[in-house]
Design an enzyme around this catalytic site. Structure first.
Site, PDB file in Angstrom:
ATOM      1  N   ASN A 180       1.571  -1.505   0.150  1.00 45.51           N
ATOM      2  CA  ASN A 180       0.342  -0.225  -0.244  1.00 45.51           C
ATOM      3  C   ASN A 180       1.354   1.321   0.496  1.00 45.51           C
ATOM      4  O   ASN A 180       1.738   1.381   1.038  1.00 45.51           O
ATOM      5  CB  ASN A 180      -0.747   0.008   1.413  1.00 45.51           C
TER       6      ASN A 180
ATOM      7  N   GLU B 124      -3.517   2.001  -3.384  1.00 49.80           N
ATOM      8  CA  GLU B 124      -4.456   2.985  -2.479  1.00 49.80           C
ATOM      9  C   GLU B 124      -3.390   4.184  -4.038  1.00 49.80           C
ATOM     10  O   GLU B 124      -2.529   5.110  -3.299  1.00 49.80           O
ATOM     11  CB  GLU B 124      -3.814   3.125  -1.434  1.00 49.80           C
TER      12      GLU B 124
ATOM     13  N   TYR C 264      -7.992  -3.993  -2.267  1.00 51.90           N
ATOM     14  CA  TYR C 264      -7.532  -2.431  -1.058  1.00 51.90           C
ATOM     15  C   TYR C 264      -8.908  -3.193  -0.550  1.00 51.90           C
ATOM     16  O   TYR C 264      -9.970  -2.614  -1.092  1.00 51.90           O
ATOM     17  CB  TYR C 264      -7.014  -1.201  -1.324  1.00 51.90           C
TER      18      TYR C 264
ATOM     19  N   ASP D  22      -4.158  -4.906   1.329  1.00 57.25           N
ATOM     20  CA  ASP D  22      -4.084  -4.511   2.498  1.00 57.25           C
ATOM     21  C   ASP D  22      -5.901  -4.942   2.725  1.00 57.25           C
ATOM     22  O   ASP D  22      -6.796  -4.528   3.047  1.00 57.25           O
ATOM     23  CB  ASP D  22      -3.784  -2.627   2.235  1.00 57.25           C
TER      24      ASP D  22
ATOM     25  N   ASN E  66      -6.948  -4.665   6.171  1.00 52.55           N
ATOM     26  CA  ASN E  66      -7.707  -4.171   7.061  1.00 52.55           C
ATOM     27  C   ASN E  66      -7.992  -4.664   7.633  1.00 52.55           C
ATOM     28  O   ASN E  66      -9.210  -4.763   8.313  1.00 52.55           O
ATOM     29  CB  ASN E  66      -8.331  -3.149   6.243  1.00 52.55           C
TER      30      ASN E  66
ATOM     31  N   ASP F 100       3.454   4.524   5.131  1.00 49.01           N
ATOM     32  CA  ASP F 100       2.691   4.174   6.212  1.00 49.01           C
ATOM     33  C   ASP F 100       2.424   2.979   6.780  1.00 49.01           C
ATOM     34  O   ASP F 100       2.292   2.187   7.349  1.00 49.01           O
ATOM     35  CB  ASP F 100       1.501   5.106   6.576  1.00 49.01           C
ATOM     36  N   HIS F 101       2.762   1.939   5.278  1.00 47.51           N
ATOM     37  CA  HIS F 101       2.913   0.654   4.639  1.00 47.51           C
ATOM     38  C   HIS F 101       4.178   0.503   4.123  1.00 47.51           C
ATOM     39  O   HIS F 101       4.731   0.836   3.865  1.00 47.51           O
ATOM     40  CB  HIS F 101       1.916   0.193   3.499  1.00 47.51           C
TER      41      HIS F 101
END
Length: 264
Positions: free
Chosen positions: A7, A34, A114, A155, A157, A255-256
């Site tokens: 991501n 993303e 995602y 991702d 989540n 951030d990943h």
DNA sequence: ATGTCAGCGACACGCTGA
């Protein structure tokens, strides 16, 4: 074959880091999430210089997924079977968000995913997340055969267990750790998929995401939410897997961190 | 610390999403 998922939190903001990482890690296939750009704005020429073909699925500032491959890129499919939409507060029509794309690369059926965030349990977005995960299960069930290596990467989540977040006590009434979300992961098991668990390069749990805020990365307050699932034809060939946490360091980082899988 | 990013519309910075 080396296959990875990352991501990138905007492919245009991440382009220098992406090109560097492609050059050093040299994956044969990379699933991106993303993108935060339209498909026709993807930097196709830049990655082509490194030998990659691209299939992208994106509409603009939110979401967006892609598959980069130098092992072939066939039978591209955008979206899930009966993929649900999400009705945002300011939109009258349900949006068919770009969150899933598939291609066959070097004989492996690959999905870049995602999964919706969910925002908070009970929120309309959380219900959308669960519907979306059911569509993912149905799509996998439809495509799966015993012979063809098949993998879901992206991702998700969702943290599969309580150990997959830095402090489960901080996740009371939060998404990513609820029973319903984990049941959706278990449902992938029921259609024949199992998780490829990566090595950590540091610490015990191979977290894949750390918030930008509050020094989360240096304090290792992370989450393991970027996951890889495969059928037996895929997982039986896995030789190694790791999270490249070094890519979370420095300037201009996502951030990943990328998750890498090496198959024989 | 509601602490950081990114994109957008519009050209400064508030809003949305994560």
């Amino acid at each position: 074959m080396r296959i990875a998922t990352w991501n990138v939190n905007s492919v245009s903001a991440r382009l220098p880091r992406l090109l560097e990482w492609l050059s050093s890690a040299r994956p044969d296939v990379l699933c991106l999430q993303e993108l935060k750009c339209a498909a026709d704005a993807f930097p196709v020429e830049e990655v082509a210089e490194l030998g990659y073909e691209v299939a992208a699925h994106g509409t603009g500032r939110w979401n967006g997924v892609a598959i980069l491959s130098k092992a072939g890129l066939d039978d591209v499919r955008r979206g899930l079977l009966d993929q649900p939409g999400y009705q945002s507060q300011d939109a009258l029509l349900e949006a068919d968000e770009p969150r899933a794309i598939a291609a066959t690369c070097g004989g492996v059926r690959v999905w870049s995913l995602y999964v919706p965030n969910g925002r908070e349990p009970g929120h309309a977005h959380y219900k959308y997340k669960l519907r979306w995960l059911e569509a993912l299960r149905a799509t996998a069930a439809e495509e799966l055969t015993a012979e063809r290596p098949f993998a879901l990467l992206g991702d998700f989540n969702i943290a599969p267990t309580d150990s997959d977040v830095w402090d489960i006590a901080k996740f009371h009434d939060s998404t990513h750790v609820t029973d319903a979300e984990r049941a959706a992961l278990a449902a992938l098991g029921e259609v024949g998929l199992t998780e490829v668990y990566p090595r950590a390069l540091k610490y015990d749990i191979p977290f894949t995401y750390w918030d930008y805020r509050a020094l989360a990365f240096p304090q290792n307050r992370g989450m393991r939410i970027d996951l890889v699932y495969g059928n037996d034809s895929f997982t039986s060939t896995v030789a190694d897997s790791y999270v490249d946490r070094n890519e979370r360091k420095g300037k201009g980082q996502s951030d990943h961190a990328p998750v890498v899988v090496d198959t024989a």
